[in-house]
Design a protein around this motif. Structure first.
Motif, PDB file in Angstrom:
ATOM      1  N   ALA A  50       0.842  -1.205   0.000  1.00 18.32           N
ATOM      2  CA  ALA A  50       0.000   0.000   0.000  1.00 18.32           C
ATOM      3  C   ALA A  50       0.872   1.249   0.000  1.00 18.32           C
ATOM      4  CB  ALA A  50      -0.945  -0.028   1.206  1.00 18.32           C
ATOM      5  N   ASP A  51       1.924   1.234   0.778  1.00 18.77           N
ATOM      6  CA  ASP A  51       2.854   2.373   0.790  1.00 18.77           C
ATOM      7  C   ASP A  51       3.492   2.595  -0.573  1.00 18.77           C
ATOM      8  OD1 ASP A  51       2.616   3.387   3.294  1.00 18.77           O
ATOM      9  OD2 ASP A  51       4.727   3.098   3.839  1.00 18.77           O
ATOM     10  N   GLN A  52       3.891   1.512  -1.221  1.00 25.14           N
ATOM     11  CA  GLN A  52       4.535   1.682  -2.526  1.00 25.14           C
ATOM     12  C   GLN A  52       3.556   2.280  -3.519  1.00 25.14           C
ATOM     13  OE1 GLN A  52       8.044   0.976  -3.423  1.00 25.14           O
ATOM     14  NE2 GLN A  52       7.219   2.487  -4.844  1.00 25.14           N
ATOM     15  N   ALA A  53       2.291   1.871  -3.464  1.00 34.31           N
ATOM     16  CA  ALA A  53       1.265   2.462  -4.345  1.00 34.31           C
ATOM     17  C   ALA A  53       1.177   3.962  -4.104  1.00 34.31           C
ATOM     18  CB  ALA A  53      -0.082   1.797  -4.084  1.00 34.31           C
ATOM     19  N   LYS A  54       1.107   4.339  -2.843  1.00 34.54           N
ATOM     20  CA  LYS A  54       0.975   5.755  -2.476  1.00 34.54           C
ATOM     21  C   LYS A  54       2.201   6.557  -2.889  1.00 34.54           C
ATOM     22  CE  LYS A  54       1.856   6.841   1.877  1.00 34.54           C
ATOM     23  NZ  LYS A  54       1.682   6.994   3.352  1.00 34.54           N
ATOM     24  N   PHE A  55       3.375   6.071  -2.526  1.00 35.72           N
ATOM     25  CA  PHE A  55       4.602   6.825  -2.798  1.00 35.72           C
ATOM     26  C   PHE A  55       4.912   6.878  -4.290  1.00 35.72           C
ATOM     27  CE2 PHE A  55       5.702   6.115   1.776  1.00 35.72           C
ATOM     28  CZ  PHE A  55       5.836   7.458   2.102  1.00 35.72           C
ATOM     29  N   THR A  56       4.611   5.803  -5.006  1.00 38.70           N
ATOM     30  CA  THR A  56       4.866   5.829  -6.452  1.00 38.70           C
ATOM     31  C   THR A  56       4.164   7.025  -7.088  1.00 38.70           C
ATOM     32  OG1 THR A  56       5.019   3.430  -6.531  1.00 38.70           O
ATOM     33  CG2 THR A  56       4.621   4.556  -8.616  1.00 38.70           C
ATOM     34  N   CYS A  57       2.885   7.163  -6.792  1.00 36.90           N
ATOM     35  CA  CYS A  57       2.114   8.245  -7.412  1.00 36.90           C
ATOM     36  C   CYS A  57       2.592   9.603  -6.900  1.00 36.90           C
ATOM     37  CB  CYS A  57       0.629   8.048  -7.131  1.00 36.90           C
ATOM     38  SG  CYS A  57       0.004   6.545  -7.917  1.00 36.90           S
ATOM     39  N   ALA A  58       2.818   9.707  -5.595  1.00 33.57           N
ATOM     40  CA  ALA A  58       3.242  10.989  -5.019  1.00 33.57           C
ATOM     41  C   ALA A  58       4.584  11.432  -5.601  1.00 33.57           C
ATOM     42  CB  ALA A  58       3.324  10.869  -3.502  1.00 33.57           C
ATOM     43  N   LYS A  59       5.530  10.500  -5.706  1.00 32.34           N
ATOM     44  CA  LYS A  59       6.852  10.850  -6.249  1.00 32.34           C
ATOM     45  C   LYS A  59       6.723  11.252  -7.718  1.00 32.34           C
ATOM     46  CE  LYS A  59       9.082   9.336  -2.506  1.00 32.34           C
ATOM     47  NZ  LYS A  59       9.833  10.210  -1.619  1.00 32.34           N
ATOM     48  N   LEU A  60       5.902  10.520  -8.471  1.00 30.37           N
ATOM     49  CA  LEU A  60       5.788  10.803  -9.909  1.00 30.37           C
ATOM     50  C   LEU A  60       5.134  12.156 -10.176  1.00 30.37           C
ATOM     51  CD1 LEU A  60       4.844   7.303 -11.368  1.00 30.37           C
ATOM     52  CD2 LEU A  60       6.965   8.563 -11.758  1.00 30.37           C
ATOM     53  N   ILE A  61       4.223  12.579  -9.283  1.00 28.53           N
ATOM     54  CA  ILE A  61       3.570  13.874  -9.510  1.00 28.53           C
ATOM     55  C   ILE A  61       4.254  14.983  -8.704  1.00 28.53           C
ATOM     56  CG2 ILE A  61       1.376  12.722 -10.013  1.00 28.53           C
ATOM     57  CD1 ILE A  61       0.303  13.688  -7.335  1.00 28.53           C
ATOM     58  N   GLY A  62       5.240  14.637  -7.883  1.00 27.02           N
ATOM     59  CA  GLY A  62       6.002  15.655  -7.168  1.00 27.02           C
ATOM     60  C   GLY A  62       5.264  16.308  -6.016  1.00 27.02           C
ATOM     61  N   LYS A  63       4.373  15.549  -5.360  1.00 27.13           N
ATOM     62  CA  LYS A  63       3.649  16.102  -4.216  1.00 27.13           C
ATOM     63  C   LYS A  63       3.778  15.162  -3.023  1.00 27.13           C
ATOM     64  CE  LYS A  63       0.187  18.592  -6.910  1.00 27.13           C
ATOM     65  NZ  LYS A  63      -1.179  18.567  -7.445  1.00 27.13           N
ATOM     66  N   ASP A  64       3.681  15.710  -1.814  1.00 23.75           N
ATOM     67  CA  ASP A  64       3.731  14.871  -0.624  1.00 23.75           C
ATOM     68  C   ASP A  64       2.425  14.093  -0.469  1.00 23.75           C
ATOM     69  OD1 ASP A  64       6.272  15.616   0.144  1.00 23.75           O
ATOM     70  OD2 ASP A  64       5.564  17.335   1.296  1.00 23.75           O
ATOM     71  N   PRO A  65       2.518  12.796  -0.145  1.00 22.41           N
ATOM     72  CA  PRO A  65       1.306  12.003   0.056  1.00 22.41           C
ATOM     73  C   PRO A  65       0.835  12.121   1.502  1.00 22.41           C
ATOM     74  CG  PRO A  65       3.202  10.585   0.274  1.00 22.41           C
ATOM     75  CD  PRO A  65       3.739  11.976   0.009  1.00 22.41           C
ATOM     76  N   PRO A  66      -0.378  11.646   1.788  1.00 24.86           N
ATOM     77  CA  PRO A  66      -0.817  11.582   3.193  1.00 24.86           C
ATOM     78  C   PRO A  66       0.090  10.638   3.985  1.00 24.86           C
ATOM     79  CG  PRO A  66      -2.335  10.388   1.761  1.00 24.86           C
ATOM     80  CD  PRO A  66      -1.375  11.100   0.865  1.00 24.86           C
ATOM     81  N   SER A  67       0.222  10.893   5.277  1.00 20.46           N
ATOM     82  CA  SER A  67       1.071  10.065   6.142  1.00 20.46           C
ATOM     83  C   SER A  67       0.290   8.875   6.708  1.00 20.46           C
ATOM     84  CB  SER A  67       1.592  10.934   7.290  1.00 20.46           C
ATOM     85  OG  SER A  67       2.243  10.135   8.251  1.00 20.46           O
ATOM     86  N   HIS A  68       0.960   7.729   6.768  1.00 21.47           N
ATOM     87  CA  HIS A  68       0.381   6.537   7.412  1.00 21.47           C
ATOM     88  C   HIS A  68       1.464   5.964   8.314  1.00 21.47           C
ATOM     89  CE1 HIS A  68      -2.168   6.917   3.792  1.00 21.47           C
ATOM     90  NE2 HIS A  68      -3.114   6.426   4.566  1.00 21.47           N
ATOM     91  N   PRO A  69       1.307   6.108   9.638  1.00 20.76           N
ATOM     92  CA  PRO A  69       2.419   5.812  10.560  1.00 20.76           C
ATOM     93  C   PRO A  69       2.625   4.333  10.927  1.00 20.76           C
ATOM     94  CG  PRO A  69       0.562   6.758  11.739  1.00 20.76           C
ATOM     95  CD  PRO A  69       0.167   6.762  10.288  1.00 20.76           C
TER      96      PRO A  69
ATOM     97  N   LEU B 156      -5.591   7.825  -4.015  1.00 22.86           N
ATOM     98  CA  LEU B 156      -5.367   7.623  -5.447  1.00 22.86           C
ATOM     99  C   LEU B 156      -6.514   8.211  -6.274  1.00 22.86           C
ATOM    100  CD1 LEU B 156      -4.071   3.910  -5.450  1.00 22.86           C
ATOM    101  CD2 LEU B 156      -2.695   5.996  -5.600  1.00 22.86           C
ATOM    102  N   SER B 157      -7.735   8.138  -5.716  1.00 28.54           N
ATOM    103  CA  SER B 157      -8.910   8.620  -6.461  1.00 28.54           C
ATOM    104  C   SER B 157      -8.900  10.140  -6.631  1.00 28.54           C
ATOM    105  CB  SER B 157     -10.197   8.178  -5.764  1.00 28.54           C
ATOM    106  OG  SER B 157     -10.433   8.982  -4.611  1.00 28.54           O
ATOM    107  N   THR B 158      -8.060  10.834  -5.862  1.00 25.25           N
ATOM    108  CA  THR B 158      -7.994  12.296  -5.988  1.00 25.25           C
ATOM    109  C   THR B 158      -7.020  12.724  -7.088  1.00 25.25           C
ATOM    110  OG1 THR B 158      -6.148  12.587  -4.417  1.00 25.25           O
ATOM    111  CG2 THR B 158      -8.385  12.515  -3.492  1.00 25.25           C
ATOM    112  N   LEU B 159      -6.253  11.770  -7.631  1.00 22.19           N
ATOM    113  CA  LEU B 159      -5.216  12.115  -8.617  1.00 22.19           C
ATOM    114  C   LEU B 159      -5.811  12.116 -10.032  1.00 22.19           C
ATOM    115  CD1 LEU B 159      -2.320   9.956  -7.146  1.00 22.19           C
ATOM    116  CD2 LEU B 159      -3.015  12.295  -6.547  1.00 22.19           C
ATOM    117  N   LYS B 160      -5.298  13.007 -10.851  1.00 20.95           N
ATOM    118  CA  LYS B 160      -5.829  13.153 -12.214  1.00 20.95           C
ATOM    119  C   LYS B 160      -4.723  12.873 -13.233  1.00 20.95           C
ATOM    120  CE  LYS B 160      -9.265  16.527 -10.774  1.00 20.95           C
ATOM    121  NZ  LYS B 160      -8.982  16.228  -9.336  1.00 20.95           N
ATOM    122  N   ARG B 161      -5.159  12.474 -14.430  1.00 19.03           N
ATOM    123  CA  ARG B 161      -4.190  12.194 -15.499  1.00 19.03           C
ATOM    124  C   ARG B 161      -3.206  13.329 -15.681  1.00 19.03           C
ATOM    125  NH1 ARG B 161      -4.864   8.192 -19.233  1.00 19.03           N
ATOM    126  NH2 ARG B 161      -3.646   9.340 -20.758  1.00 19.03           N
TER     127      ARG B 161
END
Lengths: 169, 169
Positions: free
Chosen positions: A59-78, A98-103
């Protein structure tokens, strides 16, 4: 081509699929009369992450992959989850992110330098990051989670991993 | 972007990595005084493919992914391997096939309709085939092969899965 297609819909679908494995795991545990939470600590080798951490990692890799690719910080999950409802909530929270991200957020992502803390300051082109790190690592943890459940007698098959396939009509 | 980058170098690297796991598996078996060939029949569940078939499946997916995306027939591999040297030869043969493919062979691959026999005549856009079927299925079988070896005490880690990472210099 836009890296959105290789990331957001794939991660969303596969994290959803993993939730269906947990449905089957809980049903299997109830039928076999053991506490399904025991499965979260199951592992294939003593020096390998258990199911809970495999799911957190995927789940973290899914989140970070998208965040890194779009250059924005993702939500934190501790990483505080301890139960099946908690890890489900983690996966749903990431699907929601992920549903908040756009093409268009992914325009130019293939050339964006991407790195993780464990890379100690080094970075890769976004396209290389996706192909060489993000997708292999996501599937590595998700397949290991799947394998832990299979090894523990949960009746899931490869269709449960791949999920619905978008055939041409 | 060209789908060559997401396929040929990744499959080549990861099949090579899998050969390094076999090196470690053979060394581990020798040290622990058992026949390393036993590992090829090891599996994580009685109704799951053993290591040999997981490696055949990953190697096949690498071969077919590229062949389908470029619209050409790949070399045939009739699944006759029974030993570690034979499965190594299979993987090397597919790495050799991949080395004959060129970036320009993949021009337009993202729109090429792709299908396997098991899809019973249905096809997907090439890009969807890669994202939804080919890469997940490749990693599914390769990670399961890795997990079988980990479960049997072979000392490999995630770096052995990912292999060298092409950082920006």
């Amino acid at each position: 081509m836009n890296l959105y297609d290789a990331t957001v819909p794939i991660f969303t679908k596969l994290l959803h699929q993993a939730e269906t494995w947990l449905d089957k795991a809980v049903a299997s545990a109830e039928q076999r009369k053991f506490d399904p939470e025991i499965l979260l600590q199951a592992r294939l080798a003593p020096d390998q992450y258990p199911l809970l951490r495999q799911l957190q990692s995927a789940a973290d890799q899914a989140k970070f992959t998208c965040a890194k690719l779009i250059g924005k910080d993702p939500p934190s999950h501790p990483d505080t989850e301890k139960t099946i409802p908690e890890i489900r909530a983690r996966m749903r929270s990431i699907i929601e992110y992920l549903s908040t991200l756009k093409r268009e957020d992914f325009n130019g992502a293939e050339e964006r330098p991407c790195g993780h803390l464990w890379m100690q300051g080094k970075k890769l082109r976004g396209g290389d990051y996706l192909d060489h790190v993000a997708l292999p690592n996501f599937h590595f943890h998700l397949t290991t989670a799947y394998a832990i459940l299979r090894h523990n007698g949960v009746q899931i098959g490869k269709d449960d991993y791949l999920g619905p396939i978008p055939y041409l009509t």
